[in-house]
Design a protein around this motif. Structure first.
Motif, PDB file in Angstrom:
ATOM      1  N   ASP A   1       5.024   2.419 166.426  1.00 15.98           N
ATOM      2  CA  ASP A   1       4.799   3.862 166.300  1.00 15.98           C
ATOM      3  C   ASP A   1       4.003   4.388 167.488  1.00 15.98           C
ATOM      4  OD1 ASP A   1       6.168   3.843 163.920  1.00 15.98           O
ATOM      5  OD2 ASP A   1       4.376   3.808 162.662  1.00 15.98           O
ATOM      6  N   GLN A   2       2.932   3.668 167.848  1.00 21.37           N
ATOM      7  CA  GLN A   2       2.155   4.080 169.017  1.00 21.37           C
ATOM      8  C   GLN A   2       2.988   4.011 170.290  1.00 21.37           C
ATOM      9  OE1 GLN A   2      -2.065   2.870 169.597  1.00 21.37           O
ATOM     10  NE2 GLN A   2      -1.685   1.495 167.854  1.00 21.37           N
TER      11      GLN A   2
ATOM     12  N   ASN B   1       6.296   3.999 170.737  1.00 24.30           N
ATOM     13  CA  ASN B   1       7.383   4.983 170.789  1.00 24.30           C
ATOM     14  C   ASN B   1       6.859   6.379 171.095  1.00 24.30           C
ATOM     15  OD1 ASN B   1       9.238   2.961 170.136  1.00 24.30           O
ATOM     16  ND2 ASN B   1       9.097   3.365 167.942  1.00 24.30           N
ATOM     17  N   GLN B   2       5.774   6.764 170.447  1.00 24.79           N
ATOM     18  CA  GLN B   2       5.205   8.094 170.670  1.00 24.79           C
ATOM     19  C   GLN B   2       4.784   8.284 172.120  1.00 24.79           C
ATOM     20  OE1 GLN B   2       1.798   9.050 168.222  1.00 24.79           O
ATOM     21  NE2 GLN B   2       1.417  10.977 169.278  1.00 24.79           N
ATOM     22  N   ARG B   3       4.081   7.280 172.676  1.00 18.10           N
ATOM     23  CA  ARG B   3       3.614   7.386 174.061  1.00 18.10           C
ATOM     24  C   ARG B   3       4.796   7.443 175.028  1.00 18.10           C
ATOM     25  NH1 ARG B   3      -1.791   5.442 174.053  1.00 18.10           N
ATOM     26  NH2 ARG B   3      -2.608   5.731 171.937  1.00 18.10           N
TER      27      ARG B   3
ATOM     28  N   GLU C   1       6.630  10.950 174.734  1.00 17.37           N
ATOM     29  CA  GLU C   1       5.828  12.014 175.331  1.00 17.37           C
ATOM     30  C   GLU C   1       5.857  11.938 176.851  1.00 17.37           C
ATOM     31  OE1 GLU C   1       1.976  11.524 173.629  1.00 17.37           O
ATOM     32  OE2 GLU C   1       2.493  12.534 171.737  1.00 17.37           O
TER      33      GLU C   1
END
Length: 307
Positions: free
Chosen positions: A294-295, A297-299, A302
């Motif tokens: 989750d971390q 993929n988000q980074r 973005e």
């Protein structure tokens, strides 16, 4: 077990043929999902596309995700002839050229990230943006006890193990050892599932020459690290010397609980690459893509979507 490739990619497993660093044709397995800009996923040593199992679907909502197995790994060819150190970077460039008709977004982890650094230094035109995850750019040694053992065993002995298919014969033991060793790259050992162990070890158990090629890469790495420490010419030293020439936007992700390579390495790397930034992954181990998806993929989303 179901077919992971079929369950993950609309066209299941595909393949391309490239000319490898030795000048021979080799088949490279890959899967593709999504539309838009091409995003190439580059796995680490001894891994394969399954290592990106929690990243492919989320990233495919924004990009055309391409996960491939490097030569000698996963479902790609594992030729019997020896490879030379640095072959991975040459072959990565040819894979990108074969699968992308425009500069690619490249996300790479561990040794795959070191390969990506070597590749972007020699072929900057192939990269639009680069994401590096826990890259061994300032290594002090082979980081894992199992790897250390394999890197010191004569390769001819490993070849015999492969030829006799002993990994297949002793498959329960192989899976047990991998499950134990995997605890070194995760924060929560209880998260290691039977399915994960099955697929991570699948190529070693089912495909001849997988252990040999893995060991060969480890032995190359051990020699290069030794040469680096002795201040002799080395491939890692060459990569370090050319970090300042990287011009594409670069995101460096580093796990705060990486047992293999400390966060200070990421901080040092960020100072060497001009157009880069460093972000720390919280409560995360070395295999960040699979254990902190989750971390990660988000980074990635973005950064890559930021114009």
């Amino acid at each position: 077990m179901q077919d992971w490739w079929q369950d993950t990619f609309p066209k299941s497993r595909q393949s391309i043929t490239i000319t490898d660093a030795n000048g021979y044709p080799v088949s490279i397995a890959y899967g593709e999902k999504g539309t838009g800009k091409p995003l190439i996923l580059v796995h680490g040593i001894g891994s394969w596309s399954y290592g990106w199992r929690y990243n492919i679907e989320p990233l495919s909502q924004h990009f055309k995700v391409i996960a491939f197995d490097a030569k000698g790994n996963g479902f790609s060819d594992k030729p019997a002839y020896p490879d030379q150190p640095g072959h991975q970077a040459i072959e990565l460039a040819r894979i990108i050229q074969s699968l992308c008709d425009e500069p690619a977004l490249v996300v790479a982890e561990s040794l795959g990230a070191l390969t990506a650094l070597a590749c972007v230094e020699s072929h900057p035109e192939l990269f639009e943006k680069l994401v590096l995850i826990n890259v061994p750019i300032f290594p002090q040694g082979i980081p894992n006890r199992g790897m250390q053992v394999l890197s010191s065993i004569p390769l001819d002995l490993i070849k015999i193990v492969d030829q006799l298919r002993l990994a297949s014969f002793f498959s329960p033991l192989v899976r047990y050892i991998f499950a134990i060793e995997r605890q070194d790259v995760v924060v929560d050992a209880t998260a290691i599932t039977e399915e994960d162990v099955y697929w991570i070890t699948y190529p070693y158990i089912e495909f001849p020459n997988t252990i040999t090629k893995y060991t060969e890469d480890l032995q190359h790495a051990a020699i290069e690290i030794q040469r680096l420490q002795q201040k002799l010419p080395s491939l890692i030293g060459d990569i370090q010397e050319n970090l300042g020439k990287i011009t594409c936007p670069t995101l460096i992700l580093w796990a705060d609980k990486d047992n293999w390579f400390p966060v200070k390495d990421g901080e040092k790397l960020q100072r060497f690459i001009p157009n880069s930034r460093l972000e720390i992954l919280n409560n995360c181990g070395h295999d960040a893509a699979a254990t902190c998806p989750d971390q990660v993929n988000q980074r990635i989303i973005e950064f890559l979507c930021d114009r």
